[in-house]
Scaffold this active site. Structure first.
Site, short mmCIF file in Angstrom:
data_model
loop_
_atom_site.label_atom_id
_atom_site.label_comp_id
_atom_site.label_asym_id
_atom_site.label_seq_id
_atom_site.Cartn_x
_atom_site.Cartn_y
_atom_site.Cartn_z
N GLY A 270 5.84 78.41 10.08
CA GLY A 270 4.55 79.08 10.14
C GLY A 270 3.79 78.85 11.43
N ASP B 211 8.00 72.61 12.46
CA ASP B 211 8.78 73.81 12.13
C ASP B 211 8.21 74.47 10.88
OD1 ASP B 211 10.66 75.73 11.51
OD2 ASP B 211 12.33 74.32 11.25
N GLY C 268 12.11 82.03 6.38
CA GLY C 268 11.17 82.25 7.46
C GLY C 268 9.98 83.05 6.96
N GLY C 269 8.92 83.05 7.75
CA GLY C 269 7.76 83.87 7.44
C GLY C 269 6.77 83.26 6.47
N ASP D 71 18.96 76.93 12.24
CA ASP D 71 18.81 76.46 10.87
C ASP D 71 20.06 76.76 10.06
OD1 ASP D 71 16.06 75.46 10.78
OD2 ASP D 71 15.47 77.54 11.16
N SER E 53 9.44 83.54 12.93
CA SER E 53 8.98 84.87 12.55
C SER E 53 7.89 85.39 13.48
CB SER E 53 8.47 84.86 11.10
OG SER E 53 7.42 83.93 10.93
#
Length: 227
Positions: A178, A176, A145-146, A36, A199
């Site tokens: 979660g 892309d 992220g996350g 990313d 994550s």
């Protein structure tokens, strides 16, 4: 049965030990590495650029799946190709001349994809679906992220899969954001075949737990059991 590909995202990896994090992806059976690139303008946060991707390319033979979340992507396509990208995905929302941009990527001899944010409709890219190798549906808003998976994207995934089959398009469908075993299963059932997982893998504390996380995702995709 169509092939399902696990693509670990290094956005939340430990960059002080990046080679070890890539080793984990390889040990876990990943075929893609998702990279990313975020500029802090198109999406919040700043990640890394072509120099890091070049270093990764010299270290691994994994397929480098480069996802550009940047303004003016056409200015940088050649840089990322030289760095070793195997595919480059650009956002429909950030491309004024999307067809020209896709052609530019393909002229470099690599695969070209288009990404859509959760609120962006499929209709925006219908005119170029026959020209692209992959559609990336963001299941979170890009930048960090996350984040939790946005379930509303599942209906868009169903629409895209139907459009693909009804018109006999050949593009891959990537998701892309979660992604855990349950979300991977939901998306697979609706036609996705490339699963970016960040994550859920790299937030784990040890290599053993990271490898187990990858095993959990693969089990979900192979058996339909997300437990």
């Amino acid at each position: 049965m169509k092939k399902r590909i696990l693509a670990p995202s290094i956005l939340n990896a430990d960059f002080l030990h990046l080679s070890s994090e890539i080793d984990i992806a390889e040990k876990g059976g990943a075929e893609f590495l998702h990279l990313d690139v975020i500029d802090g303008v198109f999406a919040p946060s700043i990640s890394f650029g072509a120099n890091i991707i070049y270093s990764i390319r010299t270290y691994t033979n994994l397929f480098l799946d480069v996802h550009l979340m940047i303004e003016n992507p056409s200015q940088y396509i050649a840089d990322f190709v030289r760095a070793g990208a195997d595919s480059i995905t650009v956002h429909a929302e950030g491309a004024i001349h999307l067809h020209r941009l896709i052609n530019l990527i393909k002229e470099h001899g690599i695969k070209a994809g288009v990404a859509l944010n959760p609120a962006t409709p499929i209709s925006l890219i219908e005119p170029i679906l026959s020209d692209i190798d992959m559609v990336l549906l963001m299941t979170v808003n890009p930048g960090f992220g996350g984040q939790p998976f946005i379930k509303e994207v599942l209906s868009k995934l169903t629409m895209l899969s139907h459009l693909k089959s009804s018109r006999e398009y050949s593009f891959a469908i990537e998701v892309d954001g979660g992604i855990t075993p349950q979300e991977a299963l939901w998306c697979s059932q609706r036609g996705a075949n490339i699963f970016v997982v960040g994550s859920y893998i790299y937030y784990k504390e040890t290599e053993t737990k990271k490898l187990q996380a990858m095993k959990n995702i693969k089990k979900s995709l192979e058996t339909g059991d997300s437990k």
